[in-house]
Enzyme design. Structure first.
Site, PDB file in Angstrom:
ATOM      1  N   GLU A 297       2.928  -0.100   4.187  1.00 49.60           N
ATOM      2  CA  GLU A 297       2.531   0.822   3.764  1.00 49.60           C
ATOM      3  C   GLU A 297       3.796   2.086   3.785  1.00 49.60           C
ATOM      4  O   GLU A 297       4.426   2.193   4.579  1.00 49.60           O
ATOM      5  CB  GLU A 297       1.554   1.464   5.175  1.00 49.60           C
TER       6      GLU A 297
ATOM      7  N   ARG B 193      -5.064  -9.058   3.175  1.00 49.08           N
ATOM      8  CA  ARG B 193      -4.038 -10.002   3.587  1.00 49.08           C
ATOM      9  C   ARG B 193      -4.452 -10.955   4.847  1.00 49.08           C
ATOM     10  O   ARG B 193      -3.883 -12.051   5.174  1.00 49.08           O
ATOM     11  CB  ARG B 193      -2.877  -9.344   4.211  1.00 49.08           C
TER      12      ARG B 193
ATOM     13  N   HIS C 116       0.824  -1.187   0.036  1.00 50.71           N
ATOM     14  CA  HIS C 116       0.073  -0.117  -0.105  1.00 50.71           C
ATOM     15  C   HIS C 116       0.635   1.201  -0.135  1.00 50.71           C
ATOM     16  O   HIS C 116       2.060   1.346   0.510  1.00 50.71           O
ATOM     17  CB  HIS C 116      -0.733   0.096   1.215  1.00 50.71           C
TER      18      HIS C 116
END
Lengths: 313, 309
Positions: A180, A170, A118
């Site tokens: 992230e 996930r 992400h």
């Protein structure tokens, strides 16, 4: 003296997946996974099957976060057990499909590890997201990664909050790991962000390989930031925001926010201050996708978790 | 240079949300509407959210880029069921703030934009206009905490396609870096100040002040550079090089790194010394632009004042 002689053993991690494009406009993961689908040499490790996978192809094609609903909130028990059908939102159908391929969630057949890639518009740097403080395997992996990239920093965000925790893509796996990296605008690919994510994954896969070869990882302490609460923007009666993240707070992810510190600035220039009872560590400050989720930032507190030593069975 | 006079600038339009995910302009307009800032002294202000459907969806546009819909051809094209939303909206705006090219058009149209590129505060002029360049000169002298730059595109009136061409005078305010869908307080405060200074200047201008002859530096776009792409799939194969990323307006010279490929090779710039801008602007991936390259020029401005009846 307390002793850390508790040891955990796990089976080898044989099946690993790398998810990109769970949000179709978060470009590092989309680009890395597309690269590795073409040529996966970089992610191969002895004894591990590593599968790169684009989770939300329609959103990726439109370069949008999602088509009908947020895929990274769609893996709830209700959605996963709902009957299949074209009338379901696209992402619910996708979640069911992903659960078939990489799950079923909660079963012994589920993948061992899933890395979900992400990006965020927040100035969070490299962050690993942990879903359970009791996952010794993940704690050891995160400790390994942090040490491997030092002096560069990689922080661990623990989201175990019963209300704020959400059903991520996930979460299908036995050991879910969120990556992230920010700040990066949606739809934009920044070289430094892309390369940072690539390096973290390299170390993560190295850890798995070492673990599978029989290396024992001794007990360690891992500093984490535990999610406390979500703070929304001030809004008017129609739900429109009436203030912005204050310039003093903007970009200050992970830095202490003390009661009385500036928190928001109204459009006509007034300061709104943080009213909490103690110091917190804010993160996800001004993430684009969270305006609609009523979140200007989350507060966290710092904790040290002890990971037991681990080795393969 | 000969002194220039212009009619009073009494009707101004401030537009935001021309691209629905560029949040600053949308919030500046909303705040001005909340404060009911519609008449201050000699200036009457109309505020417009240009693309409300795109703003609601938080997307740049719904069917086509609104800021390319203001050509004479598109403004006069017949509306059918298949006419894209943005073409219809452009015609609505032309009725509201124009018609473009007529006496009824607003005197000044100021269009607020954001970029993901690290460009700071820029004013974009689509053509040479002494009045708006004097506004730039004024803003640049008052907003001293960070550079304010002028970008001069050279689009003839007959080819003008953007929203500000609807007004008798017009310019865009472009502020970055800001991600799509985000409103940053520092960026908002800069844009709001630029709008306030513009209105301040107009009061002075309308009241009869003379603005002296002077010089401004401006950037004129010469060409654009696309990303390296795979010849068969046309997918991007490199990212803007870390040494170029965020270095808008820093002189680019022969041999400087511009791209870093996914396989680790550095692509170097070849060409004359030029200034890069709009480096890694999100909306330009689909327009096949990694960055623009510009020359820096010095533009002399004549003195100006309002025409006295």
């Amino acid at each position: 003296m307390s002793s850390f002689n508790i040891s955990s053993s796990f089976k080898e991690a044989r099946r690993v997946a790398i998810f990109g494009g769970t949000h179709g406009n978060e470009m590092s993961g989309v680009t890395l996974v597309n690269l590795w689908v073409k040529n996966g040499a970089e992610i191969q490790r002895k004894g591990v099957e590593t599968k790169p996978f684009i989770t939300n192809p329609k959103a990726v094609e439109k370069c949008t976060r999602y088509v009908d609903t947020d895929l990274n909130r769609a893996f709830s028990p209700e959605n996963l057990s709902a009957p299949r059908g074209d009338n379901q939102p696209y992402e619910v159908q996708r979640a069911q499909e992903i659960n078939r391929i990489f799950g079923p969630k909660g079963s012994p057949d589920a993948y061992d590890v899933i890395f979900d890639l992400h990006n965020t518009t927040s100035n969070m740097g490299c962050t690993l997201i942990l879903e359970s403080s009791k996952d010794q395997f993940n704690l050891q992996m995160m400790n390994y990664i942090k040490k491997a990239i030092s002096p560069s920093s990689c922080l661990v965000l623990l989201n175990e909050h019963p209300l704020l925790k959400y059903s991520t893509s996930r979460s299908i796996a036995k050991h879910p790991v969120g990556l992230e990296v920010g700040p990066q605008p949606q739809g934009v690919l920044r070289s430094n962000i892309f390369e940072a994510m690539r390096v973290i994954l390299k170390h993560a896969l190295d850890f798995i390989e070492l673990f599978n070869e029989g290396m024992e990882f001794p007990s360690c302490t891992v500093e984490v930031f535990r999610v406390l609460e979500r703070i929304d923007y001030p809004r008017d009666a129609n739900g429109n925001i009436i203030a912005m993240v204050h310039p003093n707070l903007q970009d200050c992810d992970w830095e202490p926010l003390n009661p009385g510190d500036p928190m928001f600035q109204t459009f006509d220039g007034k300061t709104i201050r943080f009213q909490g009872s103690g110091t917190v560590y804010p993160t996800f400050i001004n993430e684009a996708a969270y305006y609609e989720k009523q979140q200007a930032f989350v507060t966290t507190r710092r904790e040290s978790l002890v990971a037991s030593s681990i080795r393969k069975v | 240079m000969e002194h220039a006079s212009f009619s009073p600038v009494s009707r101004v339009a401030i537009c935001g949300g021309t691209h629905g995910n560029e949040m600053t302009g949308m919030y500046v307009v909303r705040e001005m509407q909340r404060q009911k800032a519609d008449q201050t002294g000699s200036v009457s202000i109309t505020t417009v959210i240009s693309n409300p459907l795109a703003v609601d969806a938080c997307r740049r546009y719904t069917e086509t880029d609104l800021n390319r819909c203001f050509t004479k051809a598109l403004l006069s094209s017949p509306i059918t069921d298949s006419t894209p939303y943005e073409v219809r909206r452009a015609q609505e705006i032309d009725v509201l703030l124009g018609p473009k090219g007529s006496q009824q058009a607003v005197d000044l149209l100021c269009d607020l934009h954001n970029t993901t590129a690290n460009m700071g505060m820029c004013l974009i002029f689509y053509s040479l206009d002494w009045l708006t360049l004097h506004i730039y000169k004024y803003i640049e002298s008052k907003m001293t905490s960070a550079p304010v730059r002028a970008i001069l595109l050279n689009i003839s009136k007959s080819e003008a396609y953007s929203l500000e061409s609807v007004g008798k005078h017009g310019f865009a305010i472009e502020v970055g870096p800001q991600p799509n869908g985000v409103v940053r307080a520092d960026i908002f405060n800069m844009a709001k100040e630029a709008v306030d200074r513009t209105i301040e200047w107009l009061h002075e201008f309308n009241s009869g002040s003379t603005f002296e002859e002077g010089e401004v530096e401006a950037y004129t776009v010469v060409k654009s550079v696309d990303y390296p792409r795979d010849p068969t799939t046309s997918e991007i194969t490199a990212a803007i090089h870390p040494e170029l990323q965020d270095n808008d307006f820093k002189l680019l010279q022969q041999g400087d790194p511009i791209f870093l490929s996914f396989s680790g090779e550095t692509v170097k710039y070849e060409g004359e010394d030029l200034y890069p801008l709009f480096i890694n602007e999100c909306a330009y991936y689909e327009k096949k632009i990694a960055f623009h390259l510009a020359k820096k020029i010095t533009q002399t401005l004549p003195s100006i004042s309002v025409k006295k009846d």
